[in-house]
Design an enzyme around this catalytic site. Structure first.
Site, short mmCIF file in Angstrom:
data_model
loop_
_atom_site.label_atom_id
_atom_site.label_comp_id
_atom_site.label_asym_id
_atom_site.label_seq_id
_atom_site.Cartn_x
_atom_site.Cartn_y
_atom_site.Cartn_z
N ARG A 20 0.86 -1.18 0.00
CA ARG A 20 0.00 0.00 0.00
C ARG A 20 0.89 1.23 0.00
NH1 ARG A 20 -4.21 3.21 -1.21
NH2 ARG A 20 -5.44 3.92 0.57
N GLY A 21 0.94 1.92 -1.13
CA GLY A 21 1.90 3.00 -1.31
C GLY A 21 1.86 4.08 -0.25
N GLU A 22 0.67 4.51 0.14
CA GLU A 22 0.55 5.60 1.10
C GLU A 22 1.12 5.23 2.46
OE1 GLU A 22 -3.47 6.91 1.29
OE2 GLU A 22 -3.63 7.27 -0.86
N GLY A 53 -8.93 3.16 -10.00
CA GLY A 53 -9.69 2.06 -10.54
C GLY A 53 -9.66 0.85 -9.62
N GLU A 87 -4.24 -7.25 -6.77
CA GLU A 87 -2.88 -7.79 -6.89
C GLU A 87 -2.77 -9.10 -6.11
OE1 GLU A 87 0.12 -3.94 -7.36
OE2 GLU A 87 0.18 -5.18 -5.57
#
Length: 427
Positions: A20-22, A53, A87
């Site tokens: 999770r990038g954030e 998306g 993913e």
């Protein structure tokens, strides 16, 4: 849960990072990615900062499919992202269908939150169920794959020492990648006893800088054994590089300075090297690698200047480094004045090994059911003419595969007439 064997899974990337990038992009994941890169572990990390998306892109799907190992970083808001959950669904699909290995990491969140899907994870799934009210099966699938991956052997940051935590993860990944040894490939007949002989010359327990020369005629398997050794021991070094077929590359107008750039970029994990000539290259190799324990394979060397430019002296490399050189020219190794050179002469295959290798290519899985004795008689003659040279046996076997007894007989007659098989051995 047991996972499928990695050895049967062909891959482009060593590792795919799912996160999770954030939560972790600019801290933990960046540090983990850099640690993997330093160990020459080819890693895919999606650098897109906006996750838009529901469905992941075809490029990401492809990257997951082409990775040996998927590393999933469960952070506090991992389940918030439908992108991450998609993913994860793809990763589980590859784990079950293609033998991909999955390594879960729990970072910055209570493990029970992940395992029991409570607190922030429960809140995330509640929102997904509301958003996808008409697609309940999608959310159900996300919950199931998350539970499945969370149940796998995992890493949890317990004592707060992130550097040690990352090092343990990297070592675990290397151990899993080591199962992909090319010596397991079926066509490498007779290679294991030869590797054992080489092991004593390489002697990983010694801290000296050691050069090992592998020499012998063309087609005898020097590259194959060097590759098998490389795949077996590369993880024991701080950096590694295998430069294939140097003679042919230089014949194709690749310059020595280009090979120096390849060597430096592979070991230092960088692409921004400014090298204008071979002198600059040799100085850079010496300066950047003299404190680094490295493994370098220089394959099919045929001129001294190649060694001079790529691995001239012992003091170019850090303690424990190993430089392995394959060549048809023993004299070239003798002329390379380094303090610790070991020599290994490749020997031809014995009759049993020759028969096994030839049959792999001539018959594939199914030996002929008709004229069996005639085929076996011709096979014996072909093996005798091949002289135990692996490439000759492979080429002859491939040529005769699927052909009839008359064509086999014609080939044996041709070999008798010429009394040599140089035609079948590519120099």
């Amino acid at each position: 849960m047991d996972q499928p064997s990695l050895a049967r899974y062909p891959a482009y990337y060593d590792v795919f990072l799912s996160f999770r990038g954030e939560d972790v992009r600019n801290n933990f994941v960046d540090h983990l990615y850099n640690a993997l890169q330093r160990r020459n572990i080819y890693t895919f990390k999606d650098d897109e900062k906006l996750e838009t998306g529901v469905s992941i892109s075809p490029a990401l799907n492809k990257a997951i499919e082409e990775s040996s190992i998927a590393v999933v970083v469960f952070s506090k808001h991992y389940a918030d992202s439908t992108w991450c959950l998609e993913e994860l669904a793809k990763i589980v699909e590859c784990m079950k269908g293609k033998g991909q290995i999955v390594v879960p990491i729990v970072y910055g969140v209570d493990p029970l939150t992940v395992w029991e899907q409570k607190d922030s994870f429960k809140e995330a799934f509640d929102r997904h169920e509301e958003r996808f009210e008409n697609e309940r099966e999608k959310v159900k699938k996300w919950k199931e794959v998350l539970a499945e991956v969370a149940n796998l052997p995992h890493h949890i940051l317990e004592n707060g020492n992130e550097a040690n935590f990352i090092e343990k993860i990297v070592e675990d990944i290397i151990a899993k990648l080591d199962t992909k040894s090319s010596s397991d490939e079926p066509h490498l007949i007779g290679i294991n006893p030869r590797i054992q002989e080489l092991d004593s010359l390489i002697d990983l327990g010694s801290s000296d800088v050691r050069f090992v020369g592998i020499y012998g005629m063309s087609g005898i398997g020097k590259t194959a054994i060097a590759r098998a050794v490389y795949d077996k021991i590369w993880s024991k070094f701080e950096g590694s590089c295998f430069i294939h077929d140097i003679k042919s590359q230089l014949f194709s107008k690749v310059h020595l300075v280009d090979l120096q750039k390849i060597l430096l970029s592979e070991i230092l994990s960088t692409k921004d090297l400014q090298i204008n000539n071979t002198f600059d290259g040799t100085m850079t190799i010496k300066q950047r690698m003299r404190c680094k324990k490295v493994l370098i394979i220089l394959d099919d060397v045929d001129h001294m200047d190649q060694l001079e430019c790529l691995a001239r002296n012992d003091d170019w490399f850090g303690a424990g480094s190993r430089i392995i050189v394959t060549t048809t020219k023993q004299q070239l190794l003798n002329s390379h004045k380094v303090s610790c050179m070991r020599y290994y002469e490749m020997r031809v295959l014995d009759e049993g090994e020759s028969s096994q290798l030839f049959r792999q290519y001539a018959f594939k899985k199914y030996p002929p059911t008709k004229n069996t004795k005639e085929f076996e008689g011709l096979e014996t003659q072909i093996i005798r003419y091949a002289g135990g040279i692996p490439l000759t046996l492979i080429n002859l076997g491939s040529f005769l595969y699927g052909r009839g007894i008359d064509e086999w007989g014609s080939e044996v007659d041709r070999l008798k007439e010429t009394k040599k098989v140089a035609f079948w051995c590519i120099n």
